[in-house]
Design a protein around this motif. Structure first.
Motif, mmCIF file in Angstrom:
data_model
loop_
_atom_site.group_PDB
_atom_site.id
_atom_site.type_symbol
_atom_site.label_atom_id
_atom_site.label_comp_id
_atom_site.label_asym_id
_atom_site.label_seq_id
_atom_site.Cartn_x
_atom_site.Cartn_y
_atom_site.Cartn_z
ATOM 1 N N GLU A 837 21.916 -30.255 -4.097
ATOM 2 C CA GLU A 837 22.539 -29.044 -4.628
ATOM 3 C C GLU A 837 21.471 -28.084 -5.146
ATOM 4 O O GLU A 837 20.413 -28.494 -5.624
ATOM 5 C CB GLU A 837 23.510 -29.394 -5.754
ATOM 6 C CG GLU A 837 24.756 -30.113 -5.236
ATOM 7 C CD GLU A 837 25.806 -30.247 -6.316
ATOM 8 O OE1 GLU A 837 25.598 -29.734 -7.431
ATOM 9 O OE2 GLU A 837 26.854 -30.857 -6.026
ATOM 10 N N ASP A 838 21.789 -26.816 -5.084
ATOM 11 C CA ASP A 838 20.835 -25.808 -5.527
ATOM 12 C C ASP A 838 20.871 -25.624 -7.048
ATOM 13 O O ASP A 838 19.865 -25.280 -7.668
ATOM 14 C CB ASP A 838 21.156 -24.474 -4.846
ATOM 15 C CG ASP A 838 20.147 -23.398 -5.192
ATOM 16 O OD1 ASP A 838 18.946 -23.639 -4.961
ATOM 17 O OD2 ASP A 838 20.561 -22.338 -5.687
ATOM 18 N N GLN A 847 17.630 -30.278 -12.613
ATOM 19 C CA GLN A 847 17.905 -30.312 -11.183
ATOM 20 C C GLN A 847 18.561 -31.624 -10.812
ATOM 21 O O GLN A 847 18.135 -32.694 -11.240
ATOM 22 C CB GLN A 847 16.588 -30.167 -10.375
ATOM 23 C CG GLN A 847 16.764 -30.151 -8.883
ATOM 24 C CD GLN A 847 17.338 -28.842 -8.393
ATOM 25 O OE1 GLN A 847 16.983 -27.770 -8.918
ATOM 26 N NE2 GLN A 847 18.249 -28.908 -7.431
ATOM 27 N N ARG A 861 17.546 -28.280 5.538
ATOM 28 C CA ARG A 861 18.010 -28.409 4.138
ATOM 29 C C ARG A 861 19.461 -27.940 4.087
ATOM 30 O O ARG A 861 19.811 -26.895 4.641
ATOM 31 C CB ARG A 861 17.156 -27.555 3.206
ATOM 32 C CG ARG A 861 17.667 -27.520 1.750
ATOM 33 C CD ARG A 861 16.855 -26.534 0.928
ATOM 34 N NE ARG A 861 17.350 -26.414 -0.437
ATOM 35 C CZ ARG A 861 16.948 -27.171 -1.465
ATOM 36 N NH1 ARG A 861 16.001 -28.093 -1.261
ATOM 37 N NH2 ARG A 861 17.460 -27.000 -2.676
ATOM 38 N N GLU A 863 22.705 -27.404 1.201
ATOM 39 C CA GLU A 863 23.102 -27.361 -0.199
ATOM 40 C C GLU A 863 24.626 -27.430 -0.275
ATOM 41 O O GLU A 863 25.316 -26.445 0.061
ATOM 42 C CB GLU A 863 22.604 -26.079 -0.870
ATOM 43 C CG GLU A 863 21.078 -25.959 -0.862
ATOM 44 C CD GLU A 863 20.591 -24.635 -1.385
ATOM 45 O OE1 GLU A 863 21.436 -23.721 -1.602
ATOM 46 O OE2 GLU A 863 19.361 -24.480 -1.573
ATOM 47 N N ASP A 865 26.658 -27.368 -2.749
ATOM 48 C CA ASP A 865 27.318 -26.481 -3.710
ATOM 49 C C ASP A 865 27.378 -25.043 -3.215
ATOM 50 O O ASP A 865 28.327 -24.309 -3.501
ATOM 51 C CB ASP A 865 26.623 -26.561 -5.078
ATOM 52 C CG ASP A 865 25.134 -26.253 -4.998
ATOM 53 O OD1 ASP A 865 24.567 -26.384 -3.879
ATOM 54 O OD2 ASP A 865 24.528 -25.893 -6.021
ATOM 55 N N THR A 866 26.388 -24.612 -2.452
ATOM 56 C CA THR A 866 26.386 -23.216 -1.961
ATOM 57 C C THR A 866 26.898 -23.101 -0.536
ATOM 58 O O THR A 866 27.112 -21.998 -0.045
ATOM 59 C CB THR A 866 24.960 -22.644 -1.996
ATOM 60 O OG1 THR A 866 24.122 -23.364 -1.102
ATOM 61 C CG2 THR A 866 24.390 -22.689 -3.416
ATOM 62 N N ARG A 868 25.145 -23.601 1.990
ATOM 63 C CA ARG A 868 24.083 -22.953 2.758
ATOM 64 C C ARG A 868 23.290 -24.021 3.523
ATOM 65 O O ARG A 868 22.989 -25.088 3.000
ATOM 66 C CB ARG A 868 23.130 -22.170 1.846
ATOM 67 C CG ARG A 868 23.780 -20.984 1.125
ATOM 68 C CD ARG A 868 24.152 -19.887 2.129
ATOM 69 N NE ARG A 868 24.611 -18.702 1.445
ATOM 70 C CZ ARG A 868 25.885 -18.423 1.204
ATOM 71 N NH1 ARG A 868 26.829 -19.280 1.567
ATOM 72 N NH2 ARG A 868 26.214 -17.290 0.599
ATOM 73 N N LYS A 906 11.803 -19.939 2.125
ATOM 74 C CA LYS A 906 12.538 -20.926 1.343
ATOM 75 C C LYS A 906 11.697 -22.178 1.196
ATOM 76 O O LYS A 906 11.071 -22.648 2.168
ATOM 77 C CB LYS A 906 13.853 -21.269 2.051
ATOM 78 C CG LYS A 906 14.679 -22.343 1.358
ATOM 79 C CD LYS A 906 15.312 -21.839 0.068
ATOM 80 C CE LYS A 906 16.241 -22.886 -0.520
ATOM 81 N NZ LYS A 906 16.899 -22.418 -1.757
ATOM 82 N N LYS A 910 12.737 -28.209 -2.325
ATOM 83 C CA LYS A 910 13.147 -28.005 -3.714
ATOM 84 C C LYS A 910 14.197 -29.042 -4.121
ATOM 85 O O LYS A 910 15.163 -29.262 -3.390
ATOM 86 C CB LYS A 910 13.719 -26.598 -3.872
ATOM 87 C CG LYS A 910 14.246 -26.301 -5.281
ATOM 88 C CD LYS A 910 14.899 -24.927 -5.317
ATOM 89 C CE LYS A 910 15.539 -24.686 -6.681
ATOM 90 N NZ LYS A 910 16.266 -23.383 -6.740
ATOM 91 N N GLY A 911 14.014 -29.685 -5.289
ATOM 92 C CA GLY A 911 14.945 -30.682 -5.797
ATOM 93 C C GLY A 911 14.622 -32.090 -5.357
ATOM 94 O O GLY A 911 15.341 -33.039 -5.696
#
Length: 946
Positions: A837-838, A847, A861, A863, A865-866, A868, A906, A910-911
């Motif tokens: 999740e972002d 995070q 990648r 996400e 929650d978004t 995306r 991007k 990340k995370g």
């Protein structure tokens, strides 16, 4: 050589001379020659090589060898008395010397021996060291008569102590030739005649030795001439006028010339001799009278009557008997048996003789027109190549015993100028072959090339043959331009001709076109064999209901030559079934049989990629068949489909220059193949969008043939036996009509194609389908019009048409949407996805932990929650290239549908625990209902309250 010709004195007049040259190193060379003149030439050659030169005192029946069995006759008995210190020493094995201390001692011993036995004075030769002794006989004797006398002479020598070489009492013995050198001494000593004694009567010699004269053996059965001997004899005649011209110039018969010059006063015995020669010459009717006119008692009828009673041409001995001394100084004395041979000439072929009929292996009679040979060469009446001598007095020489001639000059684009020749071999028929000019001018290469096709001979013969071929080439160069050799079959010269094997078919007829270095490998498979009716019986089978697919594919044999005029370069028809025995291969064999050999033209699974391209380039506009492609991979078939549809081989660089080779490999044809698996399915398994290949492929499933349609026995008989013996007939008739009516044929095909496009609603995308169907259907209609087939072509089309529509639909469906391409990419890289999740945890404000971490390189990648989805631009673009997907088209479609949001930088990691900088990434909206649901990859996260 010695002034006295010992050999002519001690040898019979007939037979072969044996000449032996022995070097000091014991190496020996032996030749059997026909004339006394040749003996002198060989002897001189051996002397120059410092060889001791010997001759066989006997004459031999053939030129095969110098053996006892080959001895023909003899005219002397002889001794060999060795002299020298080593010879005078006592031989411990025999207890007596092998010879005498010197020649004087030897001659003294010989005189004592002759007095004791009562032998007449012999002819003597100083051999350089020893003495050769000859008793020349008054007649020629046989081996059977000679051997008992020689054996008795040997025994008497032993008994009375005359030391001689005991080995000389052998019928094929050799002795030194007077006029040569004895190289056993340094300097060499000459071999000379010391004394010439008159001949002794054979009967008297036998009496003196106490030997009963052996009865004359029964006449030897005359050997039957070989076929070659008969052919050569049929080419030769003795002409009296030629003989008299030669005699006047000194190369004929002095006796005959004297008879002619003295005919007004000639005595009858001599006139009778001359008449015997004139009678057996080819110009007998005038010759016997020319020889008689001028005599006071000449009477035409008397001459005719006298001539009738003559049994054969008189011998030289008979001429000499009637006119002693008349043969003195004759260059032919002892070399010939009768003057008639001096008038021999070769009968020259007339224009009528040069039209030759030859029966081939199948019993069919072929007519060959043999051209006139270039001067000074000419053809004999019954064949063979001869060359005229320098003058009328010289007899023509045989160059080659069979017909051999230049047909034409041609230019091979790869091999340069070449010469096309034919040879007529008595047992192997007429053979045509091609030799590059560069090989003609190299004697060794020419000999190899000629030997390969059966033209053999001695080195001297090959020298004459080479001169003859060069003269023929020069004459052809003045007469006509060299023709162009073809590098491929099919349409040529602006579609005015069609090349099939070694035939050129045009409006004017069918002409021979010798295969080039390129087409030669396949040309022999395109002969016309058997009958049209037998071929039609086999081809008729596919006209039955239930065999429409097989019939359509088999029509490729007629459709391939038309494909060029649709504007398309090539495509593939593939017949599939998961099991063997459905007749797929038979369809390919049927298509091949239109022009050539059903089986030999089939491509095999083991053929190389390069070999397949070269072959289709040679076939050009003739159907190309490949059997059993089952094991070909999807990738390889993709390459094959593109290659066959491009109609052109690969460009290649020259090995020694920075430039391209000339590319002769082009084609426009249909390839007919078979396999046990669908290539359409293989293509879709390895590529996202194989539409290009699928549009070049017509694939039909072939079902088992109902036994009621074609019975097993019927199929086995016609397909496996009749077809192999009957092929090529239909193709020649079909092409002869096409070249004469090409405009009409193309116009018909274009109308058919337009109607097909309308009925099946085919677009530009299906242009290959349209072209193949139009070519095959039009070819079928023309073949039916010509009576080559009797099929319901409309029914065949009606059955095949729905299958073609299905193929088009499958090809369109294979062109996957952009979303499918994205989904396939995710599926293939599911080990390279990070799901996280972002946002942050609402309770800890930290995070959240990843839901799914990659097990390899991080490429994607997501996400939850978004909603995306992120792709690395670099990696996705690379994947599109590898799978032949248009990257820009995919992005454009996704952007239009609102799925692609942006391209941004991007940090994909990340995370997660991965530390990596940001990359250019594609951002997709997975909440779009027209896009991919990623929940199956990463379930939605639980709420904070849960």
């Amino acid at each position: 050589m010695s002034e006295f010709d010992l050999l002519s004195y001690v040898q019979p007049p007939d037979g072969w001379f044996a000449v032996v040259g022995i070097h000091s190193d014991k190496s020996a060379r032996q030749l059997l020659v026909a004339t006394r003149e040749e003996v002198d030439k060989v002897a001189a050659k051996f002397i120059a090589q410092q060889r001791n030169v010997f001759f066989g005192v006997a004459k031999f029946a053939t030129d095969s060898d110098r053996t006892k069995e080959n001895v023909q006759s003899l005219k002397a008995l002889w001794l060999d008395i060795d002299c020298g210190e080593d010879k005078a020493a006592v031989n411990p094995k025999t207890g007596r010397p092998n010879g005498y201390i010197d020649q004087a001692t030897g001659l003294s011993a010989l005189r004592d021996f002759c007095k004791l036995v009562g032998l007449p004075k012999p002819t003597l030769v100083n051999s350089g060291r020893g003495i050769h002794v000859y008793w020349v006989l008054d007649k020629v004797v046989t081996q059977r008569e000679w051997e008992p006398v020689a054996a008795r002479l040997r025994k008497l020598c032993f008994t009375h102590g005359l030391h001689v070489d005991t080995a000389v009492f052998e019928v094929s013995r050799i002795l030194r030739i007077p006029g040569t050198l004895n190289f056993k001494d340094d300097p060499p000593k000459p071999v000379v005649v010391m004394n010439v004694a008159p001949p002794v009567a054979f009967s008297e010699f036998c009496r003196l030795l106490g030997v009963e004269e052996t009865p004359v053996a029964a006449p030897r059965v005359k050997r039957e001439l070989t076929a070659l001997g008969k052919a050569m004899m049929n080419n030769v005649e003795s002409k009296f006028s030629t003989l008299m011209v030669r005699s006047a110039k000194g190369s004929g018969c002095r006796q005959l010339l004297s008879c002619f010059q003295e005919r007004a006063t000639l005595e009858e015995p001599r006139w009778f001799n001359a008449l015997s020669i004139a009678k057996f010459c080819s110009d007998r009717d005038t010759a016997i009278h020319k020889m008689s006119e001028g005599h006071p008692d000449y009477d035409y009828a008397v001459v005719e009557k006298k001539a009738q009673g003559i049994k054969g041409p008189h011998s030289c001995e008979e001429f000499e008997a009637k006119n002693p001394g008349g043969c003195d100084g004759c260059p032919h004395k002892g070399k010939i048996t009768s003057p008639i041979v001096l008038g021999r000439d070769v009968i020259r072929a007339t224009e009528e003789d040069n039209t030759v009929t030859v029966e081939d292996e199948e019993g069919e009679v072929e007519e060959h027109q043999i051209p006139a040979y270039p001067f000074p060469f000419f053809r004999g009446k019954t064949g063979g190549v001869y060359v005229q001598g320098d003058g009328d007095e010289e007899e023509p020489r045989l160059v080659y015993e069979h017909d051999l001639y230049v047909v034409k000059l041609m230019h091979d684009p790869l091999a340069g100028f070449v010469v096309v020749l034919k040879v007529h071999l008595p047992q192997d028929g007429v053979r045509e072959f091609v030799i590059p000019n560069v090989s003609v001018t190299e004697r060794g290469e020419l000999r190899k090339a000629l030997s390969k096709v059966g033209v053999v001979g001695t080195e001297a013969k090959f020298a004459l043959i080479a001169s003859y071929i060069l003269a023929s080439i020069r004459e052809h160069q003045f007469k006509r331009k060299a023709e162009l050799m073809r590098l491929q079959f099919g349409w040529a010269d602006k579609d005015s001709k069609f090349i099939v094997g070694d035939r050129e078919i045009s409006k004017d007829g069918v002409y021979h076109s010798p295969p080039s270095t390129v087409t030669g490998s396949l040309a022999h498979n395109f002969e016309v064999r058997g009958t049209l009716e037998a071929w039609k019986e086999v081809f008729k089978l596919y006209g039955r209901e239930g065999l429409e697919v097989q019939a359509f594919a088999a029509l490729s044999g007629f459709g391939a030559p038309l494909l060029k005029f649709t504007g398309q370069k090539g495509a593939i028809i593939n017949l599939i079934h998961s099991r063997s025995g459905t007749g797929k291969t038979t369809v390919l064999r049927m298509a091949n049989s239109v022009f050539g050999h059903p089986e030999n033209l089939l491509g095999t699974p083991d053929d190389t990629k390069v070999g397949r391209i070269i072959k289709v380039g040679i076939l050009n506009n003739i159907v190309n068949t490949i059997d059993e492609l089952t094991n070909t991979s999807g990738e390889d078939f993709s390459q094959l489909a593109y290659a066959y549809s491009q109609g052109r081989g690969k460009d290649k660089a020259k090995s020694n220059a920075n430039e391209l080779r000339e590319n002769h490999i082009t084609w426009r044809t249909i390839t007919l193949s078979s396999s046990n698996a669908s290539f359409a399915e293989k293509l879709m398994a390895v590529k996202n969008t194989p539409e290009g290949e699928l549009m070049r492929l017509l694939e039909f499933k072939v079902e088992y043939t109902d036994a009621e349609v074609i019975t097993v026995a019927e199929g086995k008989h016609l397909f496996d036996h009749v077809l192999d013996d009957n092929y090529g007939t239909a193709g020649e008739l079909y092409i002869r009509w096409l070249v004469g009516n090409l405009e009409e044929a193309v116009s018909t095909m274009l109308r058919v194609q337009k109607k097909i496009d309308q009925e099946l609603r085919l677009s530009q995308r299906e242009r290959n389908y349209s072209a193949i169907v139009a070519a095959n259907i039009t070819g079928g209609l023309i073949a039916k019009q010509l009576g080559l087939i009797d099929w319901d072509v409309k029914r065949i089309f009606n059955v095949v048409a729905p299958k073609i529509l299905d193929l088009g639909a499958d090809a369109v469906a294979s062109a996957n949407s952009a979303s499918s391409v994205i989904g396939d990419y995710i599926y293939r890289h599911n080990h390279n996805i990070l799901v996280v999740e972002d946002g942050v945890d609402n309770r800890s404000q930290m995070q959240k932990f990843p839901v799914l971490e990659p097990r390899g390189a991080l490429l994607i990648r997501y996400e939850p929650d978004t909603k995306r989805l992120f792709f690395s631009v670099r990696e996705f673009k690379k994947d599109c290239v590898e799978n032949q997907v248009n990257y820009k088209d995919i992005l454009k479609e996704l952007e239009t549908n609102g799925v692609l949001l942006e391209v941004t930088t991007k940090r994909l990691a990340k995370g997660s625990k991965i530390v990596a900088p940001g990359v250019r990434a594609l951002v997709f909206d997975c909440s779009n209902p027209d896009f991919i649901n990623m929940d199956h990859v990463a379930p939605p996260p639980k709420s904070d309250e849960g």
